[in-house]
Design an enzyme around this catalytic site. Structure first.
Site, short mmCIF file in Angstrom:
data_model
loop_
_atom_site.label_atom_id
_atom_site.label_comp_id
_atom_site.label_asym_id
_atom_site.label_seq_id
_atom_site.Cartn_x
_atom_site.Cartn_y
_atom_site.Cartn_z
N LYS A 194 0.70 -1.56 -0.03
CA LYS A 194 -0.15 0.20 -0.07
C LYS A 194 0.38 1.18 -0.43
O LYS A 194 0.44 2.31 -1.06
CB LYS A 194 -0.89 0.06 1.02
CG LYS A 194 -1.39 1.54 1.65
CD LYS A 194 -2.34 1.43 2.41
CE LYS A 194 -1.56 1.65 4.02
NZ LYS A 194 -1.43 2.69 4.27
N ASN A 195 1.38 1.12 1.26
CA ASN A 195 2.05 2.83 0.72
C ASN A 195 3.11 2.74 -0.17
O ASN A 195 3.80 3.97 -0.26
CB ASN A 195 3.15 2.61 2.47
CG ASN A 195 2.16 2.73 3.87
OD1 ASN A 195 1.48 3.41 3.16
ND2 ASN A 195 2.77 2.56 4.13
N CYS A 220 -4.64 8.37 9.62
CA CYS A 220 -5.69 7.43 10.87
C CYS A 220 -5.48 8.85 12.16
O CYS A 220 -4.08 9.59 12.08
CB CYS A 220 -4.65 6.51 10.37
SG CYS A 220 -4.48 5.20 10.18
N ARG A 259 -0.06 15.16 13.07
CA ARG A 259 1.48 14.54 12.20
C ARG A 259 0.97 15.28 11.26
O ARG A 259 0.77 15.97 10.14
CB ARG A 259 0.85 13.09 11.36
CG ARG A 259 0.77 12.01 12.10
CD ARG A 259 -0.72 10.93 11.66
NE ARG A 259 0.74 10.61 10.70
CZ ARG A 259 0.17 9.20 10.25
NH1 ARG A 259 -0.94 8.89 10.03
NH2 ARG A 259 1.09 8.27 9.45
N ASP A 296 4.46 0.85 12.40
CA ASP A 296 3.83 0.30 11.49
C ASP A 296 2.90 -1.66 11.69
O ASP A 296 1.92 -2.27 11.27
CB ASP A 296 3.39 0.02 10.22
CG ASP A 296 3.19 1.77 9.43
OD1 ASP A 296 3.04 2.35 10.35
OD2 ASP A 296 2.92 1.93 8.23
N ARG A 350 -9.10 -0.38 4.69
CA ARG A 350 -8.14 0.77 3.65
C ARG A 350 -6.88 0.00 2.85
O ARG A 350 -5.53 0.52 2.57
CB ARG A 350 -7.82 1.97 4.78
CG ARG A 350 -8.73 2.82 5.36
CD ARG A 350 -8.43 4.01 5.67
NE ARG A 350 -7.27 4.58 5.06
CZ ARG A 350 -6.21 4.81 6.15
NH1 ARG A 350 -6.10 5.26 7.12
NH2 ARG A 350 -4.94 5.34 5.80
C1 UD1 Z 1 5.02 6.46 6.73
C2 UD1 Z 1 3.96 5.65 6.33
C3 UD1 Z 1 2.67 5.39 7.53
C4 UD1 Z 1 4.58 5.18 8.22
C5 UD1 Z 1 5.48 6.03 9.15
C6 UD1 Z 1 6.81 5.42 9.73
C7 UD1 Z 1 2.93 6.35 4.38
C8 UD1 Z 1 1.56 6.35 3.61
N1 UD1 Z 1 2.15 5.70 5.30
O1 UD1 Z 1 4.02 7.72 7.04
O2 UD1 Z 1 2.07 4.02 7.88
O3 UD1 Z 1 4.06 4.29 10.10
O4 UD1 Z 1 5.47 6.34 7.23
O5 UD1 Z 1 6.91 4.73 8.73
O6 UD1 Z 1 3.84 5.83 3.58
N2 UD1 Z 1 6.66 14.24 10.66
C9 UD1 Z 1 6.69 15.73 11.18
N3 UD1 Z 1 6.83 16.78 9.82
C10 UD1 Z 1 6.90 16.39 8.75
C11 UD1 Z 1 6.76 15.24 8.56
C12 UD1 Z 1 6.49 13.74 9.21
O7 UD1 Z 1 6.17 16.31 12.08
O8 UD1 Z 1 6.40 17.21 7.88
C13 UD1 Z 1 6.44 13.14 12.17
C14 UD1 Z 1 5.38 12.64 11.59
O9 UD1 Z 1 3.90 13.39 12.54
C15 UD1 Z 1 5.85 10.97 12.70
C16 UD1 Z 1 7.38 11.61 12.34
O10 UD1 Z 1 8.03 12.29 11.45
O11 UD1 Z 1 6.08 11.97 14.42
C17 UD1 Z 1 7.45 10.64 10.74
O12 UD1 Z 1 6.42 10.50 10.27
P1 UD1 Z 1 6.53 10.30 8.96
O13 UD1 Z 1 8.10 9.50 8.28
O14 UD1 Z 1 6.42 11.36 7.56
O15 UD1 Z 1 5.29 9.32 8.21
P2 UD1 Z 1 4.12 9.58 6.60
O16 UD1 Z 1 5.11 9.05 5.53
O17 UD1 Z 1 3.20 9.90 7.32
#
Ligand code: UD1
Length: 426
Positions: free
Chosen positions: A22-23, A123, A128, A313, A405
């Site tokens: 999915k991701n 979620c 986030r 995850d 999902r």
């Molecule tokens: C992706 C995955 C999700 C997984 C996560 C971590 C998808 C669709 N989702 O989510 O399933 O759990 O990676 O492996 O691929 N953060 C900030 N600012 C930002 C971006 C992130 O503060 O601009 C923080 C987030 O709140 C979180 C951390 O960074 O605490 C990591 O998030 P991130 O790696 O960006 O996760 P996603 O890409 O949203």
């Protein structure tokens, strides 16, 4: 709303095919916006999130066709053709359902010079933010304004290559920077980049589309911008979170199962811990085989971390396993706040878990007992299904739309290996 009814206590035996990730799939779909030529993806998982992303792409004028399908609107192969971009507006209604839809921002901006994309929902696992995504785009010369819950970004003269050093690892922000950089003028260097296999998958697809990217899989990714990208055909990688979830299913329910298409390197930290907890694991020609014979698993501790650490995850699923372990397991969640929403639900099944801040202490119990529970987010829901496989009697998981999902034909796959699991439609 559909619910899932599970009768616990049946060991698993047979094969489970692992679907496309999915991701990875969602980001590859977004990458189709970067080229005027068709991008053909195969091994696409059948998921509500994939359908939502396809709808979002259609709203920008992208032609979407199922190339390998069942004739009922579901398919494993898709052709995405963004010949022109008719609109670059992603509404709140479209984006709130799924955070990954925010990933259309960078490709729209890079190709079309402007985009208006709602801030994401997804979620309910704590705040986030998307600040790192936006800073990366600004570093590349974009103007970014936040207005009424929307990100309005423009780069009329095109994006420019830049040095981007992330203060901490973010999967999504690394992907945003990488996609934007493919069409920027000059070189972009992304420091402290995420190393998740899904990023490598996206990078490889972009390379197949003509992008110049090096350093994939390391924490420094370099992208030399090109004037345009071309079409390509690309097979989505196997879903490591799905594979890890079924590996835990075997560890919790017992039995003998081969996960077809699973890749050991993608989930090595999980497999090592499952081995320590008492599951036999071996690589096969087609994937990974797991074997576990009755008895309670041993308690082991985990701390979630960016790849190659233990994936957040899989935290909820691993916790489900630890609820029946011999001893106490300490589980620390370092990636997301508020990602212990499965704890009270596991408690309804008789689990003994105490949460203090980002740490959950799970004291294994001899048995769980079935009860009605409620799915709260994607990974939390599947942890309740796993617990249901071992709980005595019947577990009913309500609100399973979260599962749809992210888990492709979950009941079908588990039923095929002997689980007593049915979906009840309302
Ligand atoms: C992706 C995955 C999700 C997984 C996560 C971590 C998808 C669709 N989702 O989510 O399933 O759990 O990676 O492996 O691929 N953060 C900030 N600012 C930002 C971006 C992130 O503060 O601009 C923080 C987030 O709140 C979180 C951390 O960074 O605490 C990591 O998030 P991130 O790696 O960006 O996760 P996603 O890409 O949203």
């Amino acid at each position: 709303m559909d619910r899932i009814r599970i009768t616990g206590g049946h060991p698993l035996s047979g094969e489970i095919p692992i679907s496309g990730a999915k991701n990875a799939a969602l980001k590859l779909m977004a990458a189709s916006l970067l080229t005027a030529e068709p991008l053909v993806l195969t091994n696409v998982p059948r998921l509500a999130d994939v359908r939502a992303m396809a709808e979002l792409l259609k709203s920008f004028g992208v032609g979407v066709q199922i190339t390998l399908g069942d004739g009922l609107g579901e398919g494993d192969g898709y052709r995405f053709h963004a010949a022109t971009i008719a609109s670059s507006f992603a509404s709140y209604d479209m984006v709130r359902k799924m955070r990954a839809s925010f990933q259309v921002l960078a490709p729209l901006l890079a190709r079309h010079g402007e985009a208006k994309v709602s801030l994401p929902g997804g979620c309910a696992i704590g705040a986030r933010p998307v600040d790192l995504h936006l800073k990366a785009l600004e570093a590349m010369g974009a103007s970014v304004v936040l207005e009424d819950g929307y990100v309005i970004a423009s780069a009329k003269g095109g994006l420019k290559g830049a040095r981007i050093d992330f203060p901490f690892v973010s999967v999504g922000a690394t992907e945003t920077a990488m996609m934007a950089a493919t069409l920027a003028k000059g070189e972009t260097v992304i420091g402290n980049a995420a190393r998740e296999p899904e990023i490598e998958d996206l990078g490889k697809c972009l390379i197949a589309m003509g992008a110049k990217i090096s350093g994939l899989g390391s924490s420094t990714i370099k992208v030399e911008g090109v004037a345009k990208l071309n079409g390509a055909e690309y097979a989505v990688m196997a879903d490591r979170i799905e594979a890890g979830t079924y590996a835990i299913a075997v560890a919790i329910a017992g039995g003998d199962v081969e996960l077809i298409g699973a890749r050991r390197d993608d989930i090595a930290p999980l497999l090592n811990l499952l081995q320590q907890a008492g599951t036999d694991i071996r690589e096969t020609k087609r994937g990974i085989a797991l074997h576990r014979n009755g008895g309670r698993p041993a308690a082991v501790d985990i701390t979630t971390a960016p790849f190659p650490g233990f994936p957040t995850d899989l935290q909820a699923q691993f916790m489900a396993l630890m609820t029946v372990a011999e001893g106490t397991s300490v589980i620390r969640e370092t990636i997301f706040e508020n990602r212990f929403m499965h704890v009270p639900e596991l408690g309804r099944l008789g689990a003994d878990i105490k949460v203090t801040g980002d740490i959950a202490a799970v004291r294994g119990v001899a048995r769980l007992r079935g009860a009605p529970v409620m799915a709260t987010d994607l990974r939390a829901s599947v942890s309740l299904v796993l617990a249901g496989l071992v709980a005595e009697g019947e577990t009913i998981v309500n609100r399973v739309y979260h599962l749809d999902r992210g888990f492709d034909r979950l009941e079908e796959k588990l039923r095929a290996v002997g689980a007593q699991i049915v979906r009840e439609r309302e």
